[in-house]
Design a protein around this motif. Structure first.
Motif, PDB file in Angstrom:
ATOM      1  N   THR A  63      -1.226 -12.121   1.589  1.00 45.85           N
ATOM      2  CA  THR A  63      -1.054 -13.231   2.530  1.00 45.85           C
ATOM      3  C   THR A  63       0.184 -13.064   3.399  1.00 45.85           C
ATOM      4  OG1 THR A  63       0.166 -14.424   0.830  1.00 45.85           O
ATOM      5  CG2 THR A  63      -2.155 -14.972   1.058  1.00 45.85           C
ATOM      6  N   ILE A  64       0.156 -13.766   4.546  1.00 44.44           N
ATOM      7  CA  ILE A  64       1.364 -13.940   5.348  1.00 44.44           C
ATOM      8  C   ILE A  64       1.914 -15.280   4.865  1.00 44.44           C
ATOM      9  CG2 ILE A  64      -0.032 -14.890   7.253  1.00 44.44           C
ATOM     10  CD1 ILE A  64       2.138 -14.012   9.212  1.00 44.44           C
ATOM     11  N   GLU A  94      14.078  -6.412   1.463  1.00 47.96           N
ATOM     12  CA  GLU A  94      12.950  -7.330   1.275  1.00 47.96           C
ATOM     13  C   GLU A  94      11.903  -6.642   0.417  1.00 47.96           C
ATOM     14  OE1 GLU A  94       9.586  -9.760   3.904  1.00 47.96           O
ATOM     15  OE2 GLU A  94      10.353  -7.873   4.658  1.00 47.96           O
ATOM     16  N   GLY A 110       4.304  -7.063   3.538  1.00 47.90           N
ATOM     17  CA  GLY A 110       3.098  -7.776   3.981  1.00 47.90           C
ATOM     18  C   GLY A 110       2.864  -7.616   5.468  1.00 47.90           C
ATOM     19  N   SER A 111       2.713  -8.736   6.156  1.00 45.19           N
ATOM     20  CA  SER A 111       2.446  -8.719   7.599  1.00 45.19           C
ATOM     21  C   SER A 111       3.660  -8.302   8.417  1.00 45.19           C
ATOM     22  CB  SER A 111       2.049 -10.122   8.048  1.00 45.19           C
ATOM     23  OG  SER A 111       3.173 -10.992   7.934  1.00 45.19           O
ATOM     24  N   GLY A 112       4.857  -8.416   7.821  1.00 45.17           N
ATOM     25  CA  GLY A 112       6.086  -8.114   8.561  1.00 45.17           C
ATOM     26  C   GLY A 112       6.681  -9.352   9.233  1.00 45.17           C
ATOM     27  N   TYR A 113       6.041 -10.500   9.051  1.00 45.42           N
ATOM     28  CA  TYR A 113       6.530 -11.723   9.715  1.00 45.42           C
ATOM     29  C   TYR A 113       7.924 -12.114   9.213  1.00 45.42           C
ATOM     30  CZ  TYR A 113       6.920 -16.593  11.151  1.00 45.42           C
ATOM     31  OH  TYR A 113       7.383 -17.771  11.677  1.00 45.42           O
ATOM     32  N   ILE A 117      10.027  -3.076   1.371  1.00 49.88           N
ATOM     33  CA  ILE A 117       9.101  -2.256   0.573  1.00 49.88           C
ATOM     34  C   ILE A 117       7.758  -2.959   0.426  1.00 49.88           C
ATOM     35  CG2 ILE A 117       8.785  -1.038  -1.624  1.00 49.88           C
ATOM     36  CD1 ILE A 117      11.722  -1.391  -2.209  1.00 49.88           C
ATOM     37  N   GLU A 118       6.671  -2.187   0.570  1.00 49.16           N
ATOM     38  CA  GLU A 118       5.314  -2.720   0.391  1.00 49.16           C
ATOM     39  C   GLU A 118       4.526  -1.751  -0.491  1.00 49.16           C
ATOM     40  OE1 GLU A 118       3.516  -5.585   1.212  1.00 49.16           O
ATOM     41  OE2 GLU A 118       2.072  -4.498  -0.003  1.00 49.16           O
ATOM     42  N   GLY A 140       6.183   1.717  -1.556  1.00 47.18           N
ATOM     43  CA  GLY A 140       6.661   1.985  -2.911  1.00 47.18           C
ATOM     44  C   GLY A 140       6.647   0.745  -3.775  1.00 47.18           C
ATOM     45  N   GLY A 196       8.383  -2.334  -5.367  1.00 47.15           N
ATOM     46  CA  GLY A 196       9.504  -3.241  -5.179  1.00 47.15           C
ATOM     47  C   GLY A 196      10.337  -3.486  -6.426  1.00 47.15           C
ATOM     48  N   TYR A 197       9.737  -3.381  -7.597  1.00 45.10           N
ATOM     49  CA  TYR A 197      10.497  -3.595  -8.838  1.00 45.10           C
ATOM     50  C   TYR A 197      11.671  -2.629  -8.943  1.00 45.10           C
ATOM     51  CZ  TYR A 197       7.230  -6.841 -11.064  1.00 45.10           C
ATOM     52  OH  TYR A 197       6.482  -7.942 -11.381  1.00 45.10           O
ATOM     53  N   LEU A 215       3.894 -10.499  -7.684  1.00 45.29           N
ATOM     54  CA  LEU A 215       4.579  -9.211  -7.551  1.00 45.29           C
ATOM     55  C   LEU A 215       3.930  -8.317  -8.604  1.00 45.29           C
ATOM     56  CD1 LEU A 215       7.049  -7.855  -6.089  1.00 45.29           C
ATOM     57  CD2 LEU A 215       8.379  -8.441  -8.111  1.00 45.29           C
ATOM     58  N   LEU A 216       3.171  -7.331  -8.147  1.00 49.79           N
ATOM     59  CA  LEU A 216       2.322  -6.566  -9.061  1.00 49.79           C
ATOM     60  C   LEU A 216       3.045  -5.381  -9.693  1.00 49.79           C
ATOM     61  CD1 LEU A 216      -0.945  -6.694  -6.918  1.00 49.79           C
ATOM     62  CD2 LEU A 216      -0.440  -7.980  -9.011  1.00 49.79           C
TER      63      LEU A 216
END
Ligand code: SAH
Length: 214
Positions: free
Chosen positions: A62-63, A86, A90-93, A108-109, A134, A136-137, A208-209
């Motif tokens: 989602t955004i 960050e 995601g969308s970069g918003y 990181i995404e 990559g 994020g954890y 956060l997966l």
């Protein structure tokens, strides 16, 4: 890629709406007024781009809701030139909003398709953050320490790596919770081992997966 008077007018209304919901930081409101949110989501949602809601952006992600973006941005207390990490591009918003606040952003995404899409989009809109595909954890140890760290997905716990990669005096803003509801949490790093913790209101983020073998 047009941003016309109609879009600008809708953004002004959006700013009024999130103001009425309690956002008062002038710099944050200005940033929300500036970033063309309609260009971060699929055309079919154009009419909804300036409603204060979250959206599906593909790959089950989602955004974030503008209120949530404004809320987290306020908590970060960004100063011009702050180095910000960050998690969850995601969308970069949200990335764009941080850049409007004067931050140098590293983001990181973990979804390859989203990473590629956003990496192509942001420079077209005039934003040039450092984007990484990559986990994020783990943060970005090679670029640490950071003045601020922002997690934009619901974390079951606070990752030690992120605490470590924060500067002394820096802030980590992270929604923490194991289920569908998380508590917005702000950690301030007092010294290498000591953190002050503030727990604020509840939110509902996508998780956060952790399930990927990096
Ligand atoms: N900041 C984004 C919000 C996106 S939703 C915006 O403004 O649009 C959260 C994002 O976190 C999703 O894109 C999801 O793919 C990503 N994510 C989930 N787990 C992650 C992980 N372990 N590492 C990096 N990104 C992750």
């Amino acid at each position: 890629m047009t941003d016309n008077f109609k879009h600008k007018g809708l953004r002004k209304q959006l700013v009024e709406e999130i103001k009425s919901k309690g956002i008062s930081d002038e710099a944050v409101l200005k940033a929300i007024e500036k970033v063309p949110r309609h260009l971060f989501i699929d055309d079919v949602f154009l009419d909804f781009a300036y409603k204060d809601t979250a959206f599906q952006i593909g790959a089950g992600q989602t955004i974030s809701q503008p209120f949530t973006v404004a809320y987290q941005s306020t908590l970060l207390e960004i100063k011009k030139g702050d180095k910000v990490l960050e998690i969850g591009t995601g969308s970069g918003y949200q990335t764009a909003v941080l850049m409007e606040l004067g931050a140098k952003v590293f983001s990181i995404e973990r979804q390859k398709s989203l990473f590629e899409k956003t990496k192509a989009l942001l420079p077209q809109l005039g934003y040039t953050p450092k984007l990484y595909y990559g986990d994020g954890y783990k943060g970005l140890p090679n670029y640490a320490p950071f003045d601020k760290i922002l997690v934009t997905a619901g974390a079951p716990f606070i990752p030690e790596d992120l605490k470590e990669q924060l500067k002394v005096g820096g802030k980590l803003v992270i929604p923490v919770g194991k289920g569908s509801i998380q508590i917005m949490t702000v950690l301030t790093k007092i010294d290498k081992e000591t953190f002050e913790t503030r727990k604020l209101q509840e939110f509902s983020f996508v998780p956060l997966l952790v399930d990927k073998a990096w």
